[in-house]
Scaffold this motif. Structure first.
Motif, mmCIF file in Angstrom:
data_model
loop_
_atom_site.group_PDB
_atom_site.id
_atom_site.type_symbol
_atom_site.label_atom_id
_atom_site.label_comp_id
_atom_site.label_asym_id
_atom_site.label_seq_id
_atom_site.Cartn_x
_atom_site.Cartn_y
_atom_site.Cartn_z
ATOM 1 N N LEU A 39 -9.129 -2.758 0.908
ATOM 2 C CA LEU A 39 -8.236 -3.884 0.460
ATOM 3 C C LEU A 39 -9.149 -5.280 0.785
ATOM 4 N N TYR A 49 1.124 -1.193 0.213
ATOM 5 C CA TYR A 49 -0.074 -0.097 -0.050
ATOM 6 C C TYR A 49 0.935 1.184 0.004
ATOM 7 N N PRO A 50 0.503 2.454 -0.683
ATOM 8 C CA PRO A 50 -0.744 2.365 -1.506
ATOM 9 C C PRO A 50 -0.237 2.065 -3.089
#
Length: 374
Positions: free
Chosen positions: A296, A229-230
């Motif tokens: 997610l 992430y991201p």
């Protein structure tokens, strides 16, 4: 059964014809004792006695009939493997734990047209949201990284100070602190995939310098393998290390609510913001918010239910196919079962033999199915 009765009476008639008067007055013996077989009276021995011999007989039966064994094992493996694969995919997409601290308090704040969001707009959003949450900016950009095998293009996340503290995640190797980038200017944190594929997983890389877009950066850490992430980032640098001319940058905000109860207020403030770029030719857009956990790890949708239903149907078809195979196998073995009954085997012992054979096929087919799913 008729053969067994005839055999029993022939043995009994011979024993009584030549018996002496003393032995003829002895108590009558049962058919099992006439055949020198002792009845099993214990419940434990009735259900579990001779299990090892039953397993041996079941294995020999499968070896002697390879076609039956192959089809039954393949059917069981397909059913178990399909279900295992479907549940593994579902668990990874919807039930896996996120590698962040309190992921329910993390939100992303973006714009309808992120290519016109300026740093001034992001700063204005940050000031408004700082009353109820900690906020950090981030943007992605492609950078060139020189590896031992040559130069590659990698997706970099240019993050603001305090990004990893808000994210609630620490590097796996290197400095186990959330502000490792801020402590040492000119630092970079690598993803586990980039470090393992292009640097050979060398732990001695920590503290060394690598060339990133013709500049030397010191590697201060490697993130865990589950964190990209991201936007599937392969390395993280400070946003101040790569200033760009002009005020227009494609920024997004990562915010962590101070408490779970502050989430409604955070969402209300974020949705009330709008960019202040007057130079844009695009119509004024509004900020939109999404939870990091729901992004997610999305909720189960129609596709997931179709996948689970399909795996359940596959398992049901495989089970019915195996059942039909065993029923046909039982019909073929009627003569052998009659011989066993004539020798004194009970119905429980015969059923136990079939159960042991079915369990053996199930275990072997299940292992094969899990191997196929892996």
């Amino acid at each position: 059964a008729g053969c067994a009765r005839a055999f029993y009476w022939s043995v009994r008639s011979r024993s009584t014809r030549y018996a002496d008067p003393v032995r003829s007055r002895a108590p009558k013996r049962s058919m099992l004792s006439a055949l020198d077989l002792q009845p099993r009276t214990s419940v434990r021995s009735l259900f579990f006695g001779g299990t090892v011999s039953d397993v041996r007989l079941a294995w020999r039966s499968l070896v002697r009939h390879p076609v039956f064994a192959l089809i039954s094992l393949l059917s069981t493996a397909l059913g178990v493997g399909g279900c295992a694969l479907a549940f593994a995919v579902t668990a990874y997409l919807h039930w896996r734990p996120l590698p962040f601290q309190s992921p329910g308090q993390l939100v992303e704040i973006l714009d309808d047209a992120p290519d016109v969001v300026s740093s001034a707009t992001a700063d204005a959003w940050s000031r408004e949201l700082s009353r109820v949450a900690a906020v950090a900016r981030w943007r992605t950009m492609p950078l060139t990284v020189v590896t031992p095998a040559g130069a590659i293009r990698a997706t970099a996340a240019a993050v603001d100070t305090g990004f990893f503290r808000i994210l609630g995640s620490l590097p796996r190797l290197g400095a186990p602190v959330p502000d490792a980038l801020e402590r040492q200017p000119g630092s970079v944190i690598l993803s586990h995939g980039l470090w393992e594929r292009h640097f050979g997983g060398d732990s001695a890389l920590i503290g060394r310098s690598v060339l990133v877009s013709e500049r030397e950066f010191r590697v201060v850490g490697v993130m865990p393998s589950v964190i990209d992430y991201p936007s599937q980032a392969q390395l993280w640098v400070l946003d101040a290390e790569f200033p760009s001319p002009g005020a227009r940058r494609a920024y997004s905000l990562l915010a962590r609510a101070q408490t779970q109860s502050a989430m409604p207020q955070l969402l209300a403030i974020a949705k009330a913001q709008s960019p202040s770029d007057g130079a844009s030719a695009v119509a004024p857009s509004r900020a939109w918010v999404r939870s990091v956990a729901s992004f997610l790890r999305p909720e189960m949708g129609r596709g997931t239910f179709v996948l689970l239903a399909g795996s359940a149907c596959l398992f049901l078809i495989a089970t019915l196919n195996t059942l039909v195979l065993f029923l046909g196998r039982a019909v073929e073995r009627r003569h052998g079962m009659a011989v066993r009954v004539a020798l004194g085997s009970t119905g429980i012992q015969l059923a136990r033999l079939f159960v042991v054979e079915a369990v053996l096929v199930g275990v072997l087919g299940g292992l094969a199915g899990f191997g196929m799913a892996a």
